[in-house]
Design a protein around this motif. Structure first.
Motif, mmCIF file in Angstrom:
data_model
loop_
_atom_site.group_PDB
_atom_site.id
_atom_site.type_symbol
_atom_site.label_atom_id
_atom_site.label_comp_id
_atom_site.label_asym_id
_atom_site.label_seq_id
_atom_site.Cartn_x
_atom_site.Cartn_y
_atom_site.Cartn_z
ATOM 1 N N UNK A 41 45.683 -106.868 -43.476
ATOM 2 C CA UNK A 41 44.686 -105.921 -42.994
ATOM 3 C C UNK A 41 44.104 -106.321 -41.655
ATOM 4 N N UNK A 42 43.489 -105.358 -40.999
ATOM 5 C CA UNK A 42 42.805 -105.598 -39.734
ATOM 6 C C UNK A 42 41.314 -105.843 -39.993
ATOM 7 N N UNK A 43 40.643 -106.400 -38.973
ATOM 8 C CA UNK A 43 39.189 -106.373 -38.899
ATOM 9 C C UNK A 43 38.829 -105.606 -37.634
ATOM 10 N N UNK A 44 37.557 -105.358 -37.438
ATOM 11 C CA UNK A 44 37.152 -104.487 -36.332
ATOM 12 C C UNK A 44 37.621 -104.991 -34.971
ATOM 13 N N UNK A 45 37.685 -106.306 -34.775
ATOM 14 C CA UNK A 45 38.131 -106.848 -33.493
ATOM 15 C C UNK A 45 39.552 -106.403 -33.142
ATOM 16 N N UNK A 46 40.381 -106.152 -34.175
ATOM 17 C CA UNK A 46 41.794 -105.841 -33.950
ATOM 18 C C UNK A 46 42.020 -104.395 -33.499
ATOM 19 N N UNK A 47 41.053 -103.530 -33.745
ATOM 20 C CA UNK A 47 41.256 -102.104 -33.493
ATOM 21 C C UNK A 47 41.557 -101.825 -32.032
ATOM 22 N N UNK A 48 40.836 -102.498 -31.150
ATOM 23 C CA UNK A 48 40.943 -102.182 -29.729
ATOM 24 C C UNK A 48 42.246 -102.672 -29.110
ATOM 25 N N UNK B 7 31.196 -112.908 -36.136
ATOM 26 C CA UNK B 7 32.597 -112.480 -36.183
ATOM 27 C C UNK B 7 32.866 -111.789 -37.517
ATOM 28 N N UNK B 8 33.753 -110.789 -37.540
ATOM 29 C CA UNK B 8 34.075 -110.137 -38.814
ATOM 30 C C UNK B 8 34.858 -111.071 -39.727
ATOM 31 N N UNK B 9 34.702 -110.872 -41.028
ATOM 32 C CA UNK B 9 35.389 -111.729 -41.997
ATOM 33 C C UNK B 9 36.309 -110.892 -42.878
ATOM 34 N N UNK B 10 37.379 -111.508 -43.311
ATOM 35 C CA UNK B 10 38.274 -110.903 -44.292
ATOM 36 C C UNK B 10 37.854 -111.366 -45.688
ATOM 37 N N UNK B 11 38.057 -110.535 -46.690
ATOM 38 C CA UNK B 11 37.696 -110.947 -48.056
ATOM 39 C C UNK B 11 38.658 -112.009 -48.573
ATOM 40 N N UNK B 12 38.219 -112.717 -49.594
ATOM 41 C CA UNK B 12 39.061 -113.724 -50.242
ATOM 42 C C UNK B 12 40.014 -113.009 -51.185
ATOM 43 N N UNK C 225 41.832 -101.495 -42.875
ATOM 44 C CA UNK C 225 40.760 -102.107 -42.086
ATOM 45 C C UNK C 225 39.704 -102.667 -43.027
ATOM 46 N N UNK C 226 39.442 -103.970 -42.914
ATOM 47 C CA UNK C 226 38.362 -104.593 -43.671
ATOM 48 C C UNK C 226 37.086 -104.551 -42.828
ATOM 49 N N UNK C 227 36.086 -103.845 -43.328
ATOM 50 C CA UNK C 227 34.764 -103.826 -42.688
ATOM 51 C C UNK C 227 33.755 -104.242 -43.738
ATOM 52 N N UNK C 228 33.936 -105.459 -44.217
ATOM 53 C CA UNK C 228 33.206 -105.932 -45.390
ATOM 54 C C UNK C 228 32.188 -107.010 -45.059
ATOM 55 N N UNK C 229 31.866 -107.173 -43.802
ATOM 56 C CA UNK C 229 30.830 -108.139 -43.452
ATOM 57 C C UNK C 229 31.190 -108.976 -42.240
ATOM 58 N N UNK C 230 30.175 -109.650 -41.730
ATOM 59 C CA UNK C 230 30.329 -110.544 -40.586
ATOM 60 C C UNK C 230 29.630 -111.859 -40.895
ATOM 61 N N UNK C 231 30.021 -112.893 -40.194
ATOM 62 C CA UNK C 231 29.347 -114.188 -40.344
ATOM 63 C C UNK C 231 29.033 -114.754 -38.969
ATOM 64 N N UNK C 232 27.982 -115.569 -38.872
ATOM 65 C CA UNK C 232 27.628 -116.181 -37.591
ATOM 66 C C UNK C 232 28.701 -117.148 -37.109
ATOM 67 N N UNK C 233 28.885 -117.201 -35.806
ATOM 68 C CA UNK C 233 29.830 -118.151 -35.201
ATOM 69 C C UNK C 233 29.153 -119.509 -35.042
ATOM 70 N N UNK C 234 29.053 -120.229 -36.142
ATOM 71 C CA UNK C 234 28.355 -121.522 -36.114
ATOM 72 C C UNK C 234 29.226 -122.677 -36.596
ATOM 73 N N UNK C 235 30.468 -122.379 -36.928
ATOM 74 C CA UNK C 235 31.338 -123.424 -37.469
ATOM 75 C C UNK C 235 31.819 -124.378 -36.370
#
Length: 453
Positions: A156-163, A144-149, A259-269
């Motif tokens: 801001x948006x992340x890529x999922x929000x664009x559509x 999933x895309x992540x927002x910066x701290x 738009x924040x396109x600054x990285x993604x993290x695994x969905x493991x939480x």
């Protein structure tokens, strides 16, 4: 009689999980269930490759009217209507999701349309509290895309929000320099949005061939993207209907969207991994061995949640290898070597193998480069340039890397990738007759090295 409810329980209904579930049920006659908390198809079909590529297609039509006029057609300029496109896009994604669901149903896979987590090594707990047991559990929950701290990052948006945007913004600031940031910069620019892009690094597309990414950056700026490298965001705040952003380069400006396109993290939480002793990396990725098996023998993981090679076709290959290993008695390790990749920037990039920089650190090489104006765009009066590049081992003569920056580069690299994967030499390329007139013929007509190192 089995002691378990299922032979396999898959958590995650993306491309990798669905393929593994279908093949295990259809070809290995296993009893299989799958759980998906959102939509079947995962990132690729619903929030990634497919809708993004359709947006890329839509954005490239902005140049076609001018090009057509240059070729003698009498056409008038038109306007782009985001709601009309979005409505058709949504319908297409619903169609594709339905295809995934029908494929699962047709294979006899039982679907649970809710979140699932691990209760123990052989038990999955669903969101409604129901527990199901399985001999094997496969985690394929993606990323999933992540927002910066950053304060007010929620503006801001992340890529999922664009559509899901209701309207196209007049201006947008894109933060990031990876392929997602650069692809969407091209998309929005092509759709008529005023695009500014900040990237804190010295050059976009870190990790790719320097010469290729340099040309992409140059062409992006030529096409109208206001690209600033060595620049990051300091502050952002609400300003009327827009977002005020202060940057490290001293500028302060209001944008309609960020738009924040600054990285993604695994969905493991919150999946119960820690309680079972399943190891994770620094970014939350599930650590697996060469057969996608975790430290808990009954639990496997594939796809982006393992953060190995985050590409849809790779997740599918990993899912197939898992089925071969676990259900067909044929231990198979997924092959992560020499994977062809396309980046749908404008211009597009296709790449396989080593960059020039990585190759010269490994061994003595020859570099063959051709950069030119392609016939179709040149005739229309455009200044676009393309790049064809081969990296060759001086000792073995094998092609170590192939990099293409050009329209339809993804289509070209798929075919060039076969030769590179087979271990073709530069002389094998040379013996291949050129298809003329094409851009791709340059790949087999470069005879003299541009440089050696």
């Amino acid at each position: 009689m089995s002691d378990f409810d299922y032979d396999l329980f898959v958590i995650g209904g993306g491309s990798g999980g669905v393929r593994a579930a279908r093949v295990a049920a259809g070809e290995a006659d296993a009893k299989v269930a799958i759980a998906e908390e959102s939509r079947y198809g995962g990132t690729c079909v619903i929030r990634g490759c497919v809708p993004k590529k359709l947006m890329v297609f839509a954005s490239t039509y902005s140049d076609m009217v001018d090009d057509a006029r240059a070729y003698g057609w009498d056409l008038n300029d038109g306007d782009f209507h985001w709601p009309k496109f979005q409505q058709k896009l949504s319908a297409e994604l619903e169609r594709l999701e339905g295809v995934y669901q029908r494929l699962l149903d047709g294979s006899g896979v039982e679907r649970f349309d809710q979140r699932a987590k691990l209760a123990d090594a052989h038990t999955v707990e669903l969101a409604d509290g129901t527990k199901k047991t399985a001999k094997h559990i496969l985690i394929a929950t993606g990323g999933t895309p992540v927002r910066p701290d950053l304060e007010n990052a929620d503006l801001g948006m992340v890529s999922d929000d664009i559509f899901d945007m209701k309207d196209l913004p007049g201006s947008i600031l894109i933060i990031g320099g990876g392929y997602i940031a650069c692809e969407f910069a091209g998309v929005f620019n092509g759709l008529g949005v005023e695009v500014t892009q900040y990237y804190r690094g010295a050059q976009i597309l870190r990790g790719f061939d320097d010469e290729a990414r340099g040309l992409i950056a140059e062409e992006m700026r030529t096409k109208g993207v206001d690209l600033h490298c060595g620049t990051d965001i300091l502050e952002m705040s609400k300003d009327g209907d827009g977002i005020r952003v202060k940057a490290t380069n001293g500028t302060e400006k209001v944008f309609d969207k960020v738009l924040f396109a600054t990285g993604r993290r695994p969905n493991s939480r919150d999946m119960g991994l820690e309680d079972l002793g399943i190891e994770q990396g620094r970014n939350g990725e599930i650590l697996v061995d060469e057969y996608s098996q975790t430290k808990v023998p009954s639990v496997y993981a594939i796809g982006d949640v393992t953060d190995r090679v985050n590409l849809t076709p790779v997740a599918i290959r990993e899912g197939m290898a898992f089925v071969e290993t676990v259900f067909k008695g044929n231990p198979t390790s997924p092959d992560h070597d020499l994977i062809p990749t396309a980046i749908f920037t404008q211009p597009e990039m296709g790449t396989i193998g080593l960059s020039e920089e990585a190759a010269r650190d490994q061994e003595p090489i020859e570099v063959y480069v051709s950069s030119f104006k392609p016939m179709q765009q040149s005739f229309a009066g455009r200044s676009d340039r393309v790049l064809m590049k081969l990296i060759v081992s001086q000792e073995t003569r094998k092609v170590l890397g192939c990099h293409i920056v050009a329209p339809q580069a993804g289509e070209m690299i798929q075919l060039a990738g076969i030769a590179v994967k087979m271990g073709a030499t530069k002389e094998d390329f040379d013996r291949t007759v050129a298809v003329h007139p094409t851009m791709a013929e340059e790949i087999v007509t470069m005879r003299v090295p541009t440089r050696k190192s």
